[in-house]
Scaffold this active site. Structure first.
Site, PDB file in Angstrom:
ATOM      1  CG  ASN A  10      -1.883   1.186   1.229  1.00  0.00           C
ATOM      2  OD1 ASN A  10      -1.504   2.326   1.475  1.00  0.00           O
ATOM      3  ND2 ASN A  10      -3.138   0.881   0.941  1.00  0.00           N
ATOM      4  CB  SER A  13      -5.564   2.095  -3.563  1.00  0.00           C
ATOM      5  OG  SER A  13      -5.969   3.386  -3.165  1.00  0.00           O
ATOM      6  CD  GLU A  14      -5.670   4.021   1.924  1.00  0.00           C
ATOM      7  OE1 GLU A  14      -5.310   5.009   2.567  1.00  0.00           O
ATOM      8  OE2 GLU A  14      -4.894   3.358   1.209  1.00  0.00           O
ATOM      9  CG  ASN A  15      -9.386   4.204  -3.470  1.00  0.00           C
ATOM     10  OD1 ASN A  15      -8.289   3.693  -3.345  1.00  0.00           O
ATOM     11  ND2 ASN A  15      -9.796   4.713  -4.611  1.00  0.00           N
ATOM     12  N   GLY A  16     -10.179   0.732  -2.467  1.00  0.00           N
ATOM     13  CA  GLY A  16     -10.716  -0.457  -3.110  1.00  0.00           C
ATOM     14  C   GLY A  16     -10.081  -0.853  -4.413  1.00  0.00           C
TER      15      GLY A  16
END
Length: 219
Positions: free
Chosen positions: A23, A46-49
């Site tokens: 990440n 990426s933490e938004n998917g």
């Protein structure tokens, strides 16, 4: 010459293991995507998917619907996938992210991280930084060695609000590469110098570091 921001990112890319899930935070970490070699087979998360994020797009490749957590347009490599943020954070909290490359305002010698707030400054929120700092198996902090006022960001004890404690393994700045004492029982062990940037002396790095530097490295 000290490394520039792009060279800091390139040096960080060399630390990413083959077949790892990685990440990238906002700022200098986003540049790491441009320096990953195909043979590393790194899967950018990426933490938004997003899983399988590629480098920044050329002008003709820009798609406003494909963005990273910093709302920058990115690309998706063949085989990449998209999903909701709940699943994305489950991956982070479940220990499925091998490496998080994060920006920092301060890093302490024991591996504490402050990267989300300066008191008195307007901030949008901490985002996924706490989850990444504690959920990733390894944390690499990439940053400039000093702030705009010339104060060291590599300190004995963080003065800014913490993101997480004892989470940073490796620090990469324009002056070199240092390990924290995160894995040691001795909080006073300081930073261990791993590598100096070309043309940077050990004395120069020590002078720019508020925390102790406990061993030497070749330039």
């Amino acid at each position: 010459m000290p490394w520039d921001r792009d060279q800091i990112a390139a040096r960080a890319a060399r630390e990413l293991p083959i077949d790892s899930v990685v990440n990238l935070g906002i700022g200098i970490p986003t540049l790491v995507a441009n320096h990953i070699r195909p043979e590393q087979r790194v899967f950018l998360h990426s933490e938004n998917g997003l899983l399988g994020m590629g480098p920044f797009p050329r002008e003709r490749e820009v798609d406003a619907q494909i963005i990273n957590a910093g709302k920058q347009t990115v690309t998706i490599l063949p085989g990449g996938s998209t999903f909701d943020s709940a699943l994305s954070f489950a991956m982070i909290r479940g220990g499925h992210v091998d490496v998080a490359v994060l920006g920092a305002m301060e890093v302490s010698a024991r591996g504490d991280l402050a990267n989300w707030m300066v008191p008195g400054k307007k901030v949008a929120g901490i985002g996924g930084a706490m989850d990444l700092a504690t959920g990733a198996r390894k944390v690499i902090a990439v940053l400039t060695h000093r702030d705009r006022k010339g104060r060291s960001k590599l300190v004995s004890t963080c003065s800014l609000p913490l993101t997480a404690m004892r989470c940073v393994d490796l620090v990469i700045t324009e002056l070199g590469v240092l390990e924290t004492s995160k894995g040691s029982d001795d909080d006073d062990q300081g930073f261990r110098l791993v590598e100096l940037a070309p043309g940077v002396s050990e004395d120069e790095l020590r002078a720019a570091t508020e925390g102790d530097v406990v061993s030497s490295a070749r330039s």
